[in-house]
Enzyme design. Structure first.
Site, short mmCIF file in Angstrom:
data_model
loop_
_atom_site.label_atom_id
_atom_site.label_comp_id
_atom_site.label_asym_id
_atom_site.label_seq_id
_atom_site.Cartn_x
_atom_site.Cartn_y
_atom_site.Cartn_z
N PRO A 31 0.83 -1.21 0.00
CA PRO A 31 0.00 0.00 0.00
C PRO A 31 0.87 1.26 0.00
O PRO A 31 2.03 1.24 0.41
CB PRO A 31 -0.79 -0.09 1.30
N ASP A 32 0.28 2.34 -0.45
CA ASP A 32 0.95 3.64 -0.46
C ASP A 32 0.83 4.22 0.94
O ASP A 32 -0.05 5.02 1.23
CB ASP A 32 0.25 4.53 -1.50
#
Ligand code: SPV
Ligand code: MG
Length: 559
Positions: free
Chosen positions: A54-55
């Site tokens: 995930p960012d």
């Protein structure tokens, strides 16, 4: 010019700057090739492509910077680095700035999320912002740390994303601009452009505004520009395109099992080669690696019979004439071997059984009496798969000439002797000796040719043939040529087309296609738009076409 200066120049121009999110060097290159103005080194994209995470601050500064350096090597347009929260507090931001300056990046963008950040669009995660003061401290630190004058710091506020409202967003944007930010990005996940449009309307205009229209994706660049935005970032469309394209192709291969089943969905290998710079690498190899490293096939046309050389050639073809203890063919093979060319094919015809030299692949032209040397060469068409040298079987030449030819980066290169041109009185040889005359783009002795011609900036051949008027000719083709893989392909295709078209007609200087010479085919290639180059030489070679020439060869040649 530093990458930052390029971005500053774009900012001074009218119009909105269009930047696209890249996740690696290849995507950056494609973005540049597509004609966009700038690269957005996307945290979202790099997290996804590099680690499939995930960012959310899982990618470190070191990792992200490595990707950005790769991008900076691959493109020349400005790169704006998405630095999330700046990788720490204000002091960490200072190092982040200097690292990015050294990496050749134009700007960094830092957002007022708390560390670890969460991508602005994740719905179910905690969302907190740092104080205005703290973020202003980061911006001041960034501006104080920078050493490249044009380097830019873009401040990003997540106030709208966090649901803190337009007033808070504007207040923060203004504070960041006052702290020294060179531009501000007010991020929004509203479904329509209306929210940002009204924010932009209320904006003081102190510094340029940046926009990322990911959720309100129906807005055009013209509308964004009209509303007052100076930079638009298409942040994640490229990586989403990659995911879809890969998925679709994989599903087809899985189902079909033939790799070719996806041919209509994928680029040709050649496109990949071109993207990554294989043509340049090939040219560099030719220029800088020792001659002969690449596999080259030499094809010698030695089928012909020339009456005027009787009785010298009573019992053997011309290429077996002995000159000071070595035959012409042995001398040719020695020169080729000296340049590491071991792949030699020879087309024989007249007195073919006399040629028995080992380590040569033989092809026979039994119609040698009624055919020209082009027909002979094409008896060895099976050899024409990669780079090739063509040689007439009756020439002797210094190895230096061959070395010079082998360095040519052009697809089709002829060796042209310009000594003949320099002779004040051009002597008309007595028939049947007819040199293959050549007209060049930059004739020797003109101001153009006096300047130094770099090896890759060669002279072009405009006309070739024995009937070329003497006053138009600048040199003589010596019967030695090199064709690259592409050059060979062009030749083979032109040969096929011409064979059908000129089957029963004259072909350039030849009365019929089968009597054509290699030079007729070269003229055909020139006439059909192919570039034919030459390396020019000044003597250093010899042709044995008559008894007189044979005698001359004896007297001139060294052991
Ligand atoms: C990114 O591309 O990582 C961004 C833009 O920061 S966005 O994902 O829209 O927040
Ligand atoms: Mg990001």
């Amino acid at each position: 010019m530093h990458n930052a200066t390029k971005l500053r120049e774009l900012l001074r121009r009218p119009g909105i700057i269009k930047a696209v999110g890249a996740h690696d060097a290849l995507s950056a290159k494609l973005i540049q090739q597509a004609g966009f103005d700038a690269i957005w080194a996307s945290g979202f994209g790099i997290s996804a492509s590099l680690k499939c995470v995930p960012d959310a601050s899982f990618v470190t500064l070191t990792e992200q910077l490595e990707i950005e350096r790769n991008m900076a090597e691959a493109v020349s347009i400005p790169i704006i680095a998405d630095c999330d929260t700046g990788y720490g507090n204000a002091l960490n931001v200072m190092r982040t700035v200097n690292d990015h300056e050294r990496a050749g990046i134009a700007a960094i963008c830092i957002e007022d999320n708390v560390f670890p950040k969460r991508c602005s669009f994740y719905a179910g995660v905690r969302r907190e912002l740092i104080s205005i003061d703290e973020h202003c401290g980061k911006i001041k630190a960034a501006k104080a740390a920078q050493t490249v004058p044009d380097f830019m710091v873009i401040a990003r506020t997540e106030a709208l994303i966090a649901g803190w409202g337009q007033d808070e967003a504007l207040k923060r944007a203004d504070a960041y601009a006052q702290a020294g930010a060179d531009a501000v990005l007010i991020h929004s996940k509203s479904l329509t452009f209306d929210e940002l449009k009204s924010v932009a309307r209320a904006w003081s205009g102190r510094v340029p505004l940046v926009v990322v229209p990911t959720i309100f994706d129906g807005v055009t660049a013209a509308e964004l520009e009209e509303a007052g935005f100076k930079i638009v970032i298409y942040a994640n469309q490229a990586i989403r395109a990659v995911i879809k394209a890969m998925r679709d192709a994989l599903a087809v291969i899985k189902q079909d099992t033939r790799p070719g089943a996806v041919n209509d969905r994928i680029v040709k290998l050649k496109e990949v080669y071109e993207l990554v710079g294989v043509p340049q690498m090939e040219e560099d190899e030719r220029r800088f690696l020792p001659v002969g490293g690449e596999r080259i096939t030499a094809i010698i046309a030695a089928a012909g019979f020339e009456k005027q050389l009787l009785p010298l050639i009573e019992d053997k073809p011309k290429c077996l004439l002995d000159i000071k203890g070595k035959t012409i063919l042995e001398r040719q093979v020695a020169a080729l071997n000296e340049c590491d060319i071991k792949d030699i094919a020879l087309v024989r015809g007249y007195r073919k059984d006399a040629i028995t030299l080992p380590n040569i692949r033989y092809y026979d032209n039994d119609r040698f009496e009624e055919t020209g040397d082009l027909y002979s060469l094409f008896c060895a068409e099976n050899e024409m798969t990669g780079r090739c040298l063509f040689l007439y079987g009756d020439i002797i030449f210094d190895t230096a000439i061959l070395e010079k030819l082998l360095k040519s980066p052009a697809d089709i290169t002829l060796v042209v002797d310009v000594a003949w041109f320099e002779q004040q009185e051009r002597v008309h040889p007595t028939p049947p000796l007819k040199p293959d005359l050549v007209m060049l783009q930059n004739p020797p002795g003109t101001s153009n040719s006096l300047r130094y011609l770099a090896p890759d900036e060669q002279n072009r051949v405009l006309k070739i043939g024995q009937d070329l008027p003497y006053e138009q000719a600048h040199g003589e083709f010596i019967g030695l040529a090199m064709l690259s893989k592409d050059g060979i392909e062009a030749l083979r295709q032109a040969y096929r087309e011409a064979r059908t078209k000129y089957e029963s007609k004259g072909f350039h200087e030849a009365g019929s296609f089968i009597k054509a010479s290699f030079t007729d085919m070269i003229q055909e290639l020139i006439d059909t738009g192919h570039q034919v180059n030459c390396v020019t030489i000044f003597k250093g070679w010899m042709e044995v076409d008559s008894f007189e020439e044979y005698q001359k060869a004896w007297s001139k040649i060294r052991q």
